[in-house]
Motif scaffolding. Structure first.
Motif, PDB file in Angstrom:
ATOM      1  N   MET A   1       0.835  -1.199   0.000  1.00 44.44           N
ATOM      2  CA  MET A   1       0.000   0.000   0.000  1.00 44.44           C
ATOM      3  C   MET A   1       0.874   1.255   0.000  1.00 44.44           C
ATOM      4  SD  MET A   1      -3.186  -0.900  -0.006  1.00 44.44           S
ATOM      5  CE  MET A   1      -4.013   0.560   0.599  1.00 44.44           C
ATOM      6  N   ILE A   2       0.404   2.266  -0.704  1.00 43.91           N
ATOM      7  CA  ILE A   2       1.133   3.517  -0.756  1.00 43.91           C
ATOM      8  C   ILE A   2       1.048   4.238   0.582  1.00 43.91           C
ATOM      9  CG2 ILE A   2      -0.898   4.699  -1.686  1.00 43.91           C
ATOM     10  CD1 ILE A   2       0.975   6.566  -3.200  1.00 43.91           C
ATOM     11  N   ASP A   3       2.150   4.761   1.036  1.00 46.27           N
ATOM     12  CA  ASP A   3       2.217   5.565   2.254  1.00 46.27           C
ATOM     13  C   ASP A   3       2.231   7.027   1.818  1.00 46.27           C
ATOM     14  OD1 ASP A   3       2.819   6.944   4.551  1.00 46.27           O
ATOM     15  OD2 ASP A   3       4.603   5.776   5.058  1.00 46.27           O
ATOM     16  N   ARG A   4       1.061   7.625   1.665  1.00 52.58           N
ATOM     17  CA  ARG A   4       0.985   8.973   1.116  1.00 52.58           C
ATOM     18  C   ARG A   4       1.675  10.019   1.992  1.00 52.58           C
ATOM     19  NH1 ARG A   4      -1.887   9.485  -3.392  1.00 52.58           N
ATOM     20  NH2 ARG A   4      -3.321   7.806  -3.979  1.00 52.58           N
ATOM     21  N   PRO A   5       1.430  10.023   3.308  1.00 51.06           N
ATOM     22  CA  PRO A   5       2.139  11.020   4.138  1.00 51.06           C
ATOM     23  C   PRO A   5       3.657  10.835   4.090  1.00 51.06           C
ATOM     24  CG  PRO A   5       0.264  10.113   5.324  1.00 51.06           C
ATOM     25  CD  PRO A   5       0.435   9.272   4.104  1.00 51.06           C
ATOM     26  N   GLY A   6       4.104   9.574   4.164  1.00 52.65           N
ATOM     27  CA  GLY A   6       5.537   9.323   4.123  1.00 52.65           C
ATOM     28  C   GLY A   6       6.142   9.706   2.788  1.00 52.65           C
ATOM     29  N   LEU A   7       5.432   9.390   1.700  1.00 53.04           N
ATOM     30  CA  LEU A   7       5.918   9.737   0.362  1.00 53.04           C
ATOM     31  C   LEU A   7       6.016  11.246   0.199  1.00 53.04           C
ATOM     32  CD1 LEU A   7       6.625   8.938  -2.567  1.00 53.04           C
ATOM     33  CD2 LEU A   7       4.173   8.951  -3.068  1.00 53.04           C
ATOM     34  N   ALA A   8       4.970  11.957   0.627  1.00 50.92           N
ATOM     35  CA  ALA A   8       4.957  13.411   0.488  1.00 50.92           C
ATOM     36  C   ALA A   8       6.090  14.059   1.286  1.00 50.92           C
ATOM     37  CB  ALA A   8       3.598  13.959   0.947  1.00 50.92           C
ATOM     38  N   GLU A   9       6.282  13.594   2.521  1.00 51.11           N
ATOM     39  CA  GLU A   9       7.328  14.175   3.353  1.00 51.11           C
ATOM     40  C   GLU A   9       8.716  13.898   2.781  1.00 51.11           C
ATOM     41  OE1 GLU A   9       9.003  14.138   7.961  1.00 51.11           O
ATOM     42  OE2 GLU A   9       7.425  12.745   7.346  1.00 51.11           O
ATOM     43  N   PHE A  10       8.925  12.671   2.318  1.00 54.55           N
ATOM     44  CA  PHE A  10      10.235  12.319   1.761  1.00 54.55           C
ATOM     45  C   PHE A  10      10.543  13.159   0.532  1.00 54.55           C
ATOM     46  CE2 PHE A  10      12.995   9.458  -0.844  1.00 54.55           C
ATOM     47  CZ  PHE A  10      14.090   9.452   0.006  1.00 54.55           C
ATOM     48  N   LEU A  11       9.551  13.350  -0.349  1.00 52.21           N
ATOM     49  CA  LEU A  11       9.757  14.160  -1.544  1.00 52.21           C
ATOM     50  C   LEU A  11      10.070  15.613  -1.172  1.00 52.21           C
ATOM     51  CD1 LEU A  11       6.930  12.839  -3.913  1.00 52.21           C
ATOM     52  CD2 LEU A  11       9.375  12.336  -4.028  1.00 52.21           C
ATOM     53  N   ARG A  12       9.346  16.146  -0.207  1.00 53.39           N
ATOM     54  CA  ARG A  12       9.603  17.535   0.205  1.00 53.39           C
ATOM     55  C   ARG A  12      11.016  17.683   0.777  1.00 53.39           C
ATOM     56  NH1 ARG A  12       4.248  17.322   2.200  1.00 53.39           N
ATOM     57  NH2 ARG A  12       5.047  16.847   4.289  1.00 53.39           N
ATOM     58  N   ARG A  13      11.389  16.754   1.661  1.00 54.19           N
ATOM     59  CA  ARG A  13      12.712  16.848   2.283  1.00 54.19           C
ATOM     60  C   ARG A  13      13.826  16.745   1.251  1.00 54.19           C
ATOM     61  NH1 ARG A  13      12.127  19.206   7.170  1.00 54.19           N
ATOM     62  NH2 ARG A  13      10.610  18.090   8.478  1.00 54.19           N
ATOM     63  N   ARG A  14      13.688  15.830   0.319  1.00 56.95           N
ATOM     64  CA  ARG A  14      14.730  15.679  -0.695  1.00 56.95           C
ATOM     65  C   ARG A  14      14.785  16.908  -1.601  1.00 56.95           C
ATOM     66  NH1 ARG A  14      18.677  14.382  -0.430  1.00 56.95           N
ATOM     67  NH2 ARG A  14      19.036  13.774  -2.604  1.00 56.95           N
ATOM     68  N   ARG A  15      13.625  17.431  -1.985  1.00 55.88           N
ATOM     69  CA  ARG A  15      13.601  18.625  -2.837  1.00 55.88           C
ATOM     70  C   ARG A  15      14.254  19.810  -2.126  1.00 55.88           C
ATOM     71  NH1 ARG A  15      10.111  22.776  -2.927  1.00 55.88           N
ATOM     72  NH2 ARG A  15       8.491  21.671  -1.733  1.00 55.88           N
ATOM     73  N   GLU A  16      13.934  19.987  -0.856  1.00 56.37           N
ATOM     74  CA  GLU A  16      14.457  21.129  -0.106  1.00 56.37           C
ATOM     75  C   GLU A  16      15.952  20.997   0.173  1.00 56.37           C
ATOM     76  OE1 GLU A  16      11.960  21.068   3.298  1.00 56.37           O
ATOM     77  OE2 GLU A  16      10.220  21.942   2.257  1.00 56.37           O
ATOM     78  N   SER A  17      16.474  19.776   0.132  1.00 55.81           N
ATOM     79  CA  SER A  17      17.898  19.581   0.422  1.00 55.81           C
ATOM     80  C   SER A  17      18.788  19.805  -0.794  1.00 55.81           C
ATOM     81  CB  SER A  17      18.137  18.161   0.962  1.00 55.81           C
ATOM     82  OG  SER A  17      17.971  17.189  -0.067  1.00 55.81           O
ATOM     83  N   LEU A  18      18.171  19.874  -1.975  1.00 57.20           N
ATOM     84  CA  LEU A  18      18.943  20.045  -3.209  1.00 57.20           C
ATOM     85  C   LEU A  18      19.058  21.512  -3.590  1.00 57.20           C
ATOM     86  CD1 LEU A  18      17.538  17.147  -5.431  1.00 57.20           C
ATOM     87  CD2 LEU A  18      19.841  17.302  -4.480  1.00 57.20           C
ATOM     88  N   GLN A  19      20.222  21.903  -4.050  1.00 62.94           N
ATOM     89  CA  GLN A  19      20.450  23.233  -4.590  1.00 62.94           C
ATOM     90  C   GLN A  19      20.512  23.155  -6.117  1.00 62.94           C
ATOM     91  OE1 GLN A  19      20.344  25.868  -2.533  1.00 62.94           O
ATOM     92  NE2 GLN A  19      19.944  24.304  -0.964  1.00 62.94           N
ATOM     93  N   PRO A  20      20.194  24.254  -6.815  1.00 59.11           N
ATOM     94  CA  PRO A  20      20.211  24.202  -8.285  1.00 59.11           C
ATOM     95  C   PRO A  20      21.516  23.669  -8.857  1.00 59.11           C
ATOM     96  CG  PRO A  20      19.241  26.254  -7.524  1.00 59.11           C
ATOM     97  CD  PRO A  20      19.779  25.577  -6.306  1.00 59.11           C
ATOM     98  N   GLU A  21      22.644  24.094  -8.272  1.00 59.27           N
ATOM     99  CA  GLU A  21      23.931  23.644  -8.794  1.00 59.27           C
ATOM    100  C   GLU A  21      24.150  22.153  -8.579  1.00 59.27           C
ATOM    101  OE1 GLU A  21      24.640  26.084  -4.976  1.00 59.27           O
ATOM    102  OE2 GLU A  21      23.398  26.171  -6.788  1.00 59.27           O
ATOM    103  N   ASP A  22      23.405  21.529  -7.657  1.00 63.07           N
ATOM    104  CA  ASP A  22      23.518  20.086  -7.433  1.00 63.07           C
ATOM    105  C   ASP A  22      22.987  19.280  -8.611  1.00 63.07           C
ATOM    106  OD1 ASP A  22      24.577  20.480  -4.887  1.00 63.07           O
ATOM    107  OD2 ASP A  22      22.610  20.438  -3.922  1.00 63.07           O
ATOM    108  N   VAL A  23      22.090  19.886  -9.375  1.00 62.02           N
ATOM    109  CA  VAL A  23      21.444  19.157 -10.466  1.00 62.02           C
ATOM    110  C   VAL A  23      21.687  19.833 -11.815  1.00 62.02           C
ATOM    111  CG1 VAL A  23      19.667  18.137  -9.000  1.00 62.02           C
ATOM    112  CG2 VAL A  23      19.262  20.385 -10.022  1.00 62.02           C
ATOM    113  N   GLY A  24      22.700  20.707 -11.874  1.00 60.97           N
ATOM    114  CA  GLY A  24      23.070  21.324 -13.140  1.00 60.97           C
ATOM    115  C   GLY A  24      22.195  22.473 -13.577  1.00 60.97           C
TER     116      GLY A  24
END
Length: 281
Positions: A1-24
């Motif tokens: 089963m999909i863990d919607r709260p966990g998925l949403a939080e993980f995506l937000r945390r990973r997005r916020e941890s990346l800087q533009p220069e990290d991904v070109g």
């Protein structure tokens, strides 16, 4: 089963941890957010910003395995992070190691900085996963192929057009090199591997492949200098440097020309031609 709260939080945390220069991506003078914007992540993941935003807001349908794989790559996740993301989305993670197509974040960070250089990331079977813009200008878009034709070694013996890009005097050596490499990988990965399957297909389809295969050569490695015959700029001699990611058996190939040489000038011309093509799209 999909863990919607966990998925949403993980995506937000990973997005916020990346800087533009990290991904070109360029940072720009007016950036206020601490990490990447949702629309930037959506573009990296090849999906709509609305679709990605719904995932972060615990909404929308369950994402497919293909979509989760694209998100994992776009967010530059490690293999452990990728597997975690798959489980949060209610899917079993893909197999690791040879045959996997998830590019490690370290290799991607290097690749993202090669804006002005022909470069590509390929699997051990010569299947192109990523190309720089100048890489596409040099060899064409080799990510477009499907099935066995994704492998340059397979195309070499089944598509005569694939040889036009290489100096004719090198064709015999390249045939031996591709067969040698495929034999080694098929032996390493076993009779049920894709390498063994490709070998069986080529044995049935190509007389030249059968002849070279029967010579049972191994250990033939690429030459440091590769000679191309480009349809627009002509002959090029480029050094090829290789960086290996042993976890996924991926290779980053970087092509350079000696400064001041004729090939160096032709690469500069090729970058201009490629930029004009992109501007016309």
């Amino acid at each position: 089963m999909i863990d919607r709260p966990g998925l949403a939080e993980f995506l937000r945390r990973r997005r916020e941890s990346l800087q533009p220069e990290d991904v070109g991506l360029p940072r720009g003078p007016r950036r206020r957010t601490s990490g990447l914007r949702r629309e930037e992540v959506a573009s990296l993941c090849h999906m709509s910003a609305d679709y990605y935003a719904r995932l972060e807001r615990e909404r929308g349908p369950q994402p497919s395995e293909q979509m989760i794989a694209s998100i994992a790559q776009g967010l530059h996740l490690s293999l452990d992070e990728r597997d975690h993301l798959f489980r949060l989305a209610g899917h079993n993670p893909p197999a690791r190691g040879a045959g996997g197509e998830h590019i490690g974040p370290g290799l991607l960070r290097i690749f993202d900085r090669l804006h002005d250089t022909p470069a590509e990331i390929v699997t051990e079977l010569g299947e192109t996963l990523r190309q720089t813009e100048l890489g596409v200008a040099l060899t064409g878009d080799t990510t477009r192929y499907t099935g066995p034709a994704r492998s340059i070694g397979y195309r070499w013996f089944t598509d005569p057009g694939s040889r036009r890009l290489y100096a004719p005097e090198d064709h015999r050596f390249l045939s031996r090199m591709f067969v040698s490499g495929l034999r080694e990988i098929a032996t390493l990965r076993g009779p049920d591997s894709r390498a063994a399957h490709y070998a069986d297909l080529l044995l049935a389809q190509s007389e030249e492949f059968r002849d070279v295969w029967n010579e049972h050569e191994v250990g033939i490695r690429p030459q440091e200098v590769k000679r191309f015959v480009h349809p627009e700029v002509g002959a090029l001699e480029l050094a090829c440097q290789t960086l290996l990611d042993p976890l996924q058996s991926h290779h980053l190939l970087v092509y350079t020309a000696t400064p001041g040489s004729e090939s160096h000038e032709k690469l500069r011309l090729l970058s201009v031609i490629g930029a004009h093509r992109l501007g016309a799209l």
